[in-house]
Design an enzyme around this catalytic site. Structure first.
Site, PDB file in Angstrom:
ATOM      1  N   CYS A  52     -68.935  48.649  77.753  1.00 41.75           N
ATOM      2  CA  CYS A  52     -67.845  48.439  78.710  1.00 41.75           C
ATOM      3  C   CYS A  52     -67.800  46.999  79.214  1.00 41.75           C
ATOM      4  O   CYS A  52     -67.402  46.114  78.471  1.00 41.75           O
ATOM      5  CB  CYS A  52     -67.937  49.450  79.856  1.00 41.75           C
ATOM      6  SG  CYS A  52     -66.398  49.585  80.807  1.00 41.75           S
TER       7      CYS A  52
ATOM      8  N   HIS B  57     -67.024  54.776  77.367  1.00 37.06           N
ATOM      9  CA  HIS B  57     -68.282  55.295  77.920  1.00 37.06           C
ATOM     10  C   HIS B  57     -68.700  56.503  77.099  1.00 37.06           C
ATOM     11  O   HIS B  57     -68.220  57.615  77.316  1.00 37.06           O
ATOM     12  CB  HIS B  57     -68.082  55.681  79.386  1.00 37.06           C
ATOM     13  CG  HIS B  57     -68.004  54.507  80.306  1.00 37.06           C
ATOM     14  ND1 HIS B  57     -69.100  54.014  80.970  1.00 37.06           N
ATOM     15  CD2 HIS B  57     -66.964  53.720  80.654  1.00 37.06           C
ATOM     16  CE1 HIS B  57     -68.738  52.975  81.710  1.00 37.06           C
ATOM     17  NE2 HIS B  57     -67.448  52.773  81.527  1.00 37.06           N
TER      18      HIS B  57
ATOM     19  N   GLU C 140     -71.297  58.110  77.265  1.00 37.56           N
ATOM     20  CA  GLU C 140     -72.030  59.047  78.106  1.00 37.56           C
ATOM     21  C   GLU C 140     -71.113  59.915  78.955  1.00 37.56           C
ATOM     22  O   GLU C 140     -71.559  60.901  79.560  1.00 37.56           O
ATOM     23  CB  GLU C 140     -73.004  58.279  79.013  1.00 37.56           C
ATOM     24  CG  GLU C 140     -72.355  57.394  80.057  1.00 37.56           C
ATOM     25  CD  GLU C 140     -71.857  56.043  79.534  1.00 37.56           C
ATOM     26  OE1 GLU C 140     -71.474  55.195  80.365  1.00 37.56           O
ATOM     27  OE2 GLU C 140     -71.855  55.825  78.300  1.00 37.56           O
TER      28      GLU C 140
END
Length: 646
Positions: free
Chosen positions: A532, A624, A626
């Protein structure tokens, strides 16, 4: 129901005694599904830190304690907050009784409490202007995905505070439904009475539970119907709002739970005037419950994300301190193992009475596509639940029927069409976070290799570290300010993490250090994964231009081509790296640092927005992996880590 309550027949006597004693401090609590009122009384002490909450007496015998934790306590985590001096107040329970609900209602006062000069401290136009400013100046500059800004309904109260507390508590029991806790807490100079829909965190038998609630459906005149609720549940804004707060609370769960946390749901939280959507998160932890509380201060549903920046945004845009709003009422109860269980609802939908002034704080979650006056309406709806119950405005529903009143309407969550619509949301989400997270549950392709994740003030790093551990890596998280070169050099893989802000900011020490981390790692030709914000910094270093997006991608799920594989990934970015559409490789002569060799580019074929990069010993990703929005996150993370380590 947990606790050490013992039934007592002297209901009226007990309540009358507490009401009549001006020195008595006490709490009345009805927990969700409970059929009795818990009555807690004892002395009160104020402490400075969560670690100071007195969970044992002078002889080290465990004590039951109810703690009122104010919002300003976030300063323990180094976060910004207006300091209004609201105390961390602890009631050490010396008497814990249980009164059957019907008996308690008979014993509580019913005389209405008149209000004077009632209204919001900020008018609708002022609040709408703040909403516009936050969207433009904060979300539009990459400071975060969502922020909660409050306003207060205030009024004068000419009544004895204890009588007011007991009257309002009775009214909430009769006229509100669906609350996690309905409570009245009376301590010297301060009264808090509320019906909080949301459990922030609980810990029981080693299991930690969090309950993110978001998305607010304000019931239309005449009540909610399957048709009107279906329209609400089909709203992209409301759905993404809930997903974003689940992501934020999973960050906390990954910090306190060895197994990272598992999500179940979604469900409906149906109240008298509002309906919310919610998930439940569970994981296992051995931490002291005070440490669990510290690591989870406070719920993103009442602050925003990422948390640290949300606190800074709140301080910039709210004109007064929060007091206890968005803090918690934390009940620590001794358990059979010699420790304490924790039950901590969020202090929302709560009326505060101090020095003859009533205050009911309410907030709305502001996201990239918020409508200012829609958020104004949401604050009216949230205030109405409390104000209607205590009689400040006309009441919606009587929740405790007598023989002459109809039974409450059936819950809409039981309707098959609604249940199917809710369940369909999970098809978009990452299966990793919906499965058991036991260590060793999958093959670990990178077993025994060491990684450091550099935290740039976005605790997505806790989720990322948890996923990396499932891939076999031995992972430490290091704050950017402590990520010196020697420490990084000891790691085989460095993951330069995400964070808020403009990657081009030349004044930020944080972004400057993240830039140094990336440059140092590239210069050493050592394995690097940039995520990011760090992906943007890496792109800039290589020579790929950066630009703000026309519309921020905060909480947006996209299906993208990442080096020949289509992946569903969640994005939280306001800025992007951008190449000429169609460019898929940069040669050394086309980069600012030719020593990195050829750089492969995965980008949007129409806009040139760069989703990922990879080269000799490094990889990066804008999304992202995650996030719960990254359905293909684990597969993609394994691919990129494998490339960097190869």
């Amino acid at each position: 129901m947990t606790g050490t309550a013992a039934p007592t027949p002297a209901s009226a006597d007990l309540i009358a005694r507490l009401a009549a004693d001006p020195a008595a401090s006490f709490a009345l609590i009805v927990r969700e599904g409970g059929e009795s009122v818990e009555v807690l009384s004892g002395p009160v002490t104020d402490v400075d830190l969560l670690a100071d909450i007195p969970l044992s007496d002078g002889r080290r015998r465990p004590s039951e304690v109810l703690a009122l934790v104010p919002y300003r306590q976030v300063r323990e985590r180094g976060f910004a907050a207006h300091d209004d001096g609201a105390p961390l107040r602890c009631l050490t329970v010396e008497e814990h009784a249980a009164i059957p609900l019907a008996e308690a209602l008979d014993a509580l006062p019913t005389t209405p409490i008149p209000l004077a000069d009632a209204g919001f401290d900020l008018d609708d136009a002022e609040y709408a202007a703040i909403v516009r400013n936050v969207i433009a100046e904060e979300i539009g500059r990459g400071e975060g995905a969502n922020f909660v800004i409050r306003r207060d309904f205030v009024a004068g109260v000419d009544a004895e505070p204890r009588t007011a507390a007991l009257t309002w508590f009775r009214a909430l029991l009769e006229h509100e439904r669906g609350a996690y806790w309905t409570f009245a807490i009376v301590t010297p100079g301060h009264v808090a009475v509320g019906a909080s829909p949301e459990a922030h965190v609980s810990a029981r038998d080693g299991v930690v539970t969090m309950n993110p609630i978001s998305g607010t459906f304000r019931h239309p005149a005449g009540g909610a119907t399957v048709e009107t609720l279906t329209e609400f549940l089909s709203s992209t804004k409301e759905t993404e709002e809930l997903f974003m707060v689940v992501d934020e609370e999973l960050k906390m769960m990954s910090a306190v739970c060895s197994d990272g946390g598992r999500i179940t749901g979604p469900h409906l939280k149906e109240m008298s005037r509002l309906t919310h959507t919610e998930y439940v998160l569970r994981g296992r932890s051995r931490l002291d419950p005070r440490d669990i509380l510290r690591e989870t201060m406070f719920a993103p549903t009442v602050t925003g994300s990422p948390m640290q920046n949300a606190c800074a945004v709140i301080r910039r845009h709210e004109q007064s301190p929060r007091g206890y709003y968005s803090g918690v009422a934390a009940l620590f109860t001794p358990n059979a193992e010699g420790g304490h269980d924790l039950d901590a609802p969020i202090l929302i939908r709560t009326a505060y009475l101090e020095q003859g002034r009533l205050r009911v704080p309410v907030g709305a979650t502001l996201v990239r596509h918020s409508d200012p006056y829609g958020e104004v309406s949401e604050t009216h709806g949230k205030a109405a639940g409390v104000l209607g119950a205590i009689g400040a405005i006309p009441r919606a529903i009587t929740m405790v029927p007598d023989d002459d009143e109809p039974a409450p309407a059936p819950r809409l969550g039981d309707d098959p069409a609604i249940a199917e619509l809710l369940a369909s949301r999970n098809a978009r989400l990452a299966p990793f976070w919906m499965q058991e997270q036991e260590p060793g549950a999958r093959t670990a392709p990178f077993a025994g290799r060491k990684a450091i994740v550099v935290d740039a003030e976005d605790r997505f790093t806790t989720m990322l570290a948890h996923q990396l551990r499932h891939l076999g890596l031995d992972v430490d998280i290091v704050h950017w300010s402590a990520a010196d070169d020697a420490r990084l050099d000891a790691a085989e893989l460095v993951v330069s993490g995400p964070g808020p802000g403009d990657p081009r900011d030349g004044e930020s020490a944080r972004i400057a250090r993240m830039r140094e981390v990336v440059v140092h790692r590239l210069a050493q030709h050592r394995p690097l994964l940039a995520v990011c914000l760090s992906h943007q910094i890496l792109s800039d270093r290589i020579g790929v231009g950066l630009a703000p997006l026309s519309s921020p991608h905060q909480g947006l799920q996209l299906s993208v081509d990442l080096f020949g594989e289509t992946a569903s990934i969640g994005f939280y970015n306001t800025f992007t790296a951008r190449v000429t559409p169609g460019v898929t490789v940069l040669t050394p002569s086309e980069t600012r640092c030719g020593a990195v060799g050829d750089v492969e580019i995965a980008a949007d074929p129409a806009t040139g927005d760069v989703y990922a990069l990879r080269g000799a010993g490094f990889a990066s990703v804008q999304g992202h992996l995650e996030s719960i929005l990254s359905r293909d996150g684990m597969r993609t993370l394994e691919r990129l880590v494998g490339h960097a380590l190869s």
